[in-house]
Design a protein around this motif. Structure first.
Motif, PDB file in Angstrom:
ATOM      1  N   MET A 104     -24.227  23.965 -77.801  1.00  0.00           N
ATOM      2  CA  MET A 104     -22.995  23.232 -78.109  1.00  0.00           C
ATOM      3  C   MET A 104     -21.891  24.162 -78.606  1.00  0.00           C
ATOM      4  O   MET A 104     -20.735  24.062 -78.173  1.00  0.00           O
ATOM      5  N   LEU A 105     -22.250  25.082 -79.501  1.00  0.00           N
ATOM      6  CA  LEU A 105     -21.244  25.995 -80.038  1.00  0.00           C
ATOM      7  C   LEU A 105     -20.720  26.920 -78.948  1.00  0.00           C
ATOM      8  O   LEU A 105     -19.515  27.203 -78.884  1.00  0.00           O
ATOM      9  N   ASP A 106     -21.603  27.403 -78.077  1.00  0.00           N
ATOM     10  CA  ASP A 106     -21.168  28.295 -77.004  1.00  0.00           C
ATOM     11  C   ASP A 106     -20.269  27.580 -76.001  1.00  0.00           C
ATOM     12  O   ASP A 106     -19.268  28.142 -75.530  1.00  0.00           O
ATOM     13  N   VAL A 107     -20.613  26.351 -75.655  1.00  0.00           N
ATOM     14  CA  VAL A 107     -19.778  25.598 -74.723  1.00  0.00           C
ATOM     15  C   VAL A 107     -18.396  25.335 -75.323  1.00  0.00           C
ATOM     16  O   VAL A 107     -17.368  25.447 -74.634  1.00  0.00           O
ATOM     17  N   ALA A 108     -18.350  25.017 -76.628  1.00  0.00           N
ATOM     18  CA  ALA A 108     -17.064  24.815 -77.288  1.00  0.00           C
ATOM     19  C   ALA A 108     -16.253  26.100 -77.310  1.00  0.00           C
ATOM     20  O   ALA A 108     -15.032  26.095 -77.060  1.00  0.00           O
ATOM     21  N   PHE A 109     -16.921  27.215 -77.577  1.00  0.00           N
ATOM     22  CA  PHE A 109     -16.244  28.516 -77.552  1.00  0.00           C
ATOM     23  C   PHE A 109     -15.678  28.779 -76.158  1.00  0.00           C
ATOM     24  O   PHE A 109     -14.527  29.214 -76.000  1.00  0.00           O
ATOM     25  N   GLY A 110     -16.488  28.509 -75.137  1.00  0.00           N
ATOM     26  CA  GLY A 110     -16.035  28.718 -73.763  1.00  0.00           C
ATOM     27  C   GLY A 110     -14.873  27.828 -73.384  1.00  0.00           C
ATOM     28  O   GLY A 110     -13.968  28.246 -72.640  1.00  0.00           O
ATOM     29  N   ALA A 111     -14.867  26.591 -73.887  1.00  0.00           N
ATOM     30  CA  ALA A 111     -13.733  25.701 -73.620  1.00  0.00           C
ATOM     31  C   ALA A 111     -12.452  26.289 -74.196  1.00  0.00           C
ATOM     32  O   ALA A 111     -11.371  26.195 -73.590  1.00  0.00           O
ATOM     33  N   GLY A 112     -12.573  26.928 -75.370  1.00  0.00           N
ATOM     34  CA  GLY A 112     -11.409  27.594 -75.952  1.00  0.00           C
ATOM     35  C   GLY A 112     -10.934  28.754 -75.102  1.00  0.00           C
ATOM     36  O   GLY A 112      -9.729  28.982 -74.934  1.00  0.00           O
ATOM     37  N   ILE A 113     -11.899  29.520 -74.554  1.00  0.00           N
ATOM     38  CA  ILE A 113     -11.538  30.629 -73.661  1.00  0.00           C
ATOM     39  C   ILE A 113     -10.722  30.112 -72.481  1.00  0.00           C
ATOM     40  O   ILE A 113      -9.646  30.648 -72.159  1.00  0.00           O
ATOM     41  N   TRP A 114     -11.222  29.077 -71.831  1.00  0.00           N
ATOM     42  CA  TRP A 114     -10.558  28.577 -70.628  1.00  0.00           C
ATOM     43  C   TRP A 114      -9.205  27.946 -70.940  1.00  0.00           C
ATOM     44  O   TRP A 114      -8.262  28.089 -70.154  1.00  0.00           O
ATOM     45  N   SER A 115      -9.094  27.269 -72.072  1.00  0.00           N
ATOM     46  CA  SER A 115      -7.788  26.687 -72.418  1.00  0.00           C
ATOM     47  C   SER A 115      -6.744  27.775 -72.618  1.00  0.00           C
ATOM     48  O   SER A 115      -5.590  27.631 -72.191  1.00  0.00           O
ATOM     49  N   SER A 116      -7.144  28.878 -73.244  1.00  0.00           N
ATOM     50  CA  SER A 116      -6.190  29.966 -73.472  1.00  0.00           C
ATOM     51  C   SER A 116      -5.835  30.669 -72.162  1.00  0.00           C
ATOM     52  O   SER A 116      -4.683  31.069 -71.953  1.00  0.00           O
ATOM     53  N   MET A 117      -6.810  30.821 -71.256  1.00  0.00           N
ATOM     54  CA  MET A 117      -6.520  31.460 -69.971  1.00  0.00           C
ATOM     55  C   MET A 117      -5.587  30.596 -69.124  1.00  0.00           C
ATOM     56  O   MET A 117      -4.661  31.115 -68.481  1.00  0.00           O
ATOM     57  N   LEU A 118      -5.832  29.304 -69.111  1.00  0.00           N
ATOM     58  CA  LEU A 118      -4.967  28.416 -68.340  1.00  0.00           C
ATOM     59  C   LEU A 118      -3.545  28.397 -68.906  1.00  0.00           C
ATOM     60  O   LEU A 118      -2.564  28.327 -68.152  1.00  0.00           O
TER      61      LEU A 118
END
Length: 422
Positions: free
Chosen positions: A386-400
């Protein structure tokens, strides 16, 4: 100075393989004698070989009690938003709290983020060292003495391993281990390290970080344009300016975990959202997966349904290295190869759970191999999912938002580095 060898250390005759990234050292007769004394636990004078091994992360200082600094040479700075000021001995910076924090040393009129708050706190400091400690981080005396324990009661055992590193005038920052929330990106593990982008410990959080005031001023403090990732950027700029940065898990502090799952996920999302801004400032530094081409290929083959082919590729690579290093025992090379592949596999599964999960999830709709890779990544660390998926969602939001994809781009190299004979 006393040193310890890195966990990657392998020696065979006049050859040492160690560090992050893995580096080969060819030892002269005198260099071999130095390494013998180092491994035996003797005090070693600074030399070109020792400096190269320190830079490569092959050895680490074994901290004793500082002969230069003591607790009185450190001022604690705590940025805080809301809550209650608990420690009168600290420089507490009220980062625009509403209502204002009673007892804060400095108040910012508006909430400007932790970077601005730490910079404001530094202006109140006149000691040689600054300890940045977040309000939700408990130092050892606070854990044992309760929530009202004074900073003056902080166990000397916590400070000494950190302060001892500053006896080396080249060291600009030292961080303890930050425990608390299992699977958090703040906990960097039990092994000491030289901190540098692209290595095993590529950053340290400013949740708890001691910095030399001179080094802080030289690079201009924290970047106030960054709400998240400002500590990663700060440490990388210190390193680029020539200041050594060390991770010292002999000292440990506790980061209070968020009260609810939702708050924990929001926190990890925020951490991940720093990725694209950091990648723009430090190109190629945030690769979620770093490996040599042989290791990466053999892993992908094994994890996507071709284990025998992957094993054969790994074996051929080990044999080719054996031909170049005839004085290294085959058993040593085999252990090194296994260790290297296990570490790369962990890194790869973390990348799948964090940076690449949207891509793998889409591919899994049509590809059995992608589904197999996703299952392996989840099984490798289910407690972190769960924590890793949330971290990854943050990565993708910043890239977009920034339209930049460096934060998910892997870095593949040809193989281990070499050092000249010393």
């Amino acid at each position: 100075m006393l040193y310890r060898v890195d966990r990657t250390w392998r020696r065979a005759g006049d050859t040492v393989l160690a560090g992050s990234p893995l580096t080969m050292f060819r030892l002269s007769t005198s260099g071999g004698a130095v390494v013998d004394r180092l491994v035996a636990g003797d005090h070693i004078e600074t030399s070109t070989l020792v400096d190269r091994m320190l830079e490569a992360g092959a050895i680490h200082p074994r901290p004793e009690r500082s002969t230069v600094f003591e607790v009185a040479d450190v001022t604690i700075v705590t940025p805080q938003l809301g809550g209650t000021v608990r420690f009168s001995e600290r420089v507490v910076v009220d980062d625009g709290s509403v209502p204002p924090l009673a007892g804060a040393s400095v108040r910012l009129a508006t909430n400007r983020g932790p970077a601005a708050a730490r910079n404001a706190g530094r202006r109140e400091v006149d000691t040689a060292l600054i300890a940045f400690v977040d309000a939700d981080v408990d130092l050892p005396s606070q854990v044992t003495g309760g929530p009202t324990a004074s900073d003056e009661g902080i166990a000397r055992a916590w400070w000494e391993p950190l302060l001892a590193h500053f006896d080396d005038p080249r060291v600009g920052a030292v961080a303890p281990r930050v425990t608390g929330d299992p699977g958090s990106s703040l906990d960097l593990g039990p092994d000491p390290a030289r901190v540098r982008q692209g290595t095993r410990v590529s950053y340290v959080p400013a949740a708890a970080l001691i910095v030399r005031s001179e080094a802080f001023d030289e690079i201009g403090g924290f970047d106030e344009q960054m709400r998240f990732g400002e500590d990663v950027d700060f440490v990388w700029r210190l390193d680029q300016a020539g200041w050594g940065c060390r991770y010292e898990p002999a000292a440990t502090v506790e980061h209070r975990r968020r009260a609810t799952v939702r708050e924990r996920l929001r926190q990890q999302y925020g951490y991940g959202s720093s990725s694209a801004p950091l990648a723009l400032r430090h190109p190629r530094a945030l690769a979620p997966f770093r490996s040599d081409g042989w290791t990466a290929s053999s892993l992908l083959l094994a994890l996507t349904g071709h284990p025998l082919v992957g094993l054969g590729l790994a074996g051929s690579r080990t044999w080719s290295i054996r031909r170049k290093l005839p004085d290294v025992a085959p058993a040593t090379l085999l252990r090194l190869s296994v260790t290297n592949h296990v570490a790369a596999a962990r890194q790869l599964t973390t990348a799948v759970r964090r940076a690449w999960w949207p891509l793998v999830a889409v591919a899994a709709l049509v590809s059995r191999r992608a589904r197999r890779l996703a299952v392996v990544a989840v099984v490798a660390a289910p407690h972190r999912l769960m924590l890793d998926v949330a971290f990854g969602a943050g990565i993708w939001s910043s890239m977009l938002r920034l339209k930049d994809w460096k934060a998910i781009t892997p870095s593949i190299t040809l193989g281990p580095g070499r050092q000249r004979r010393r």
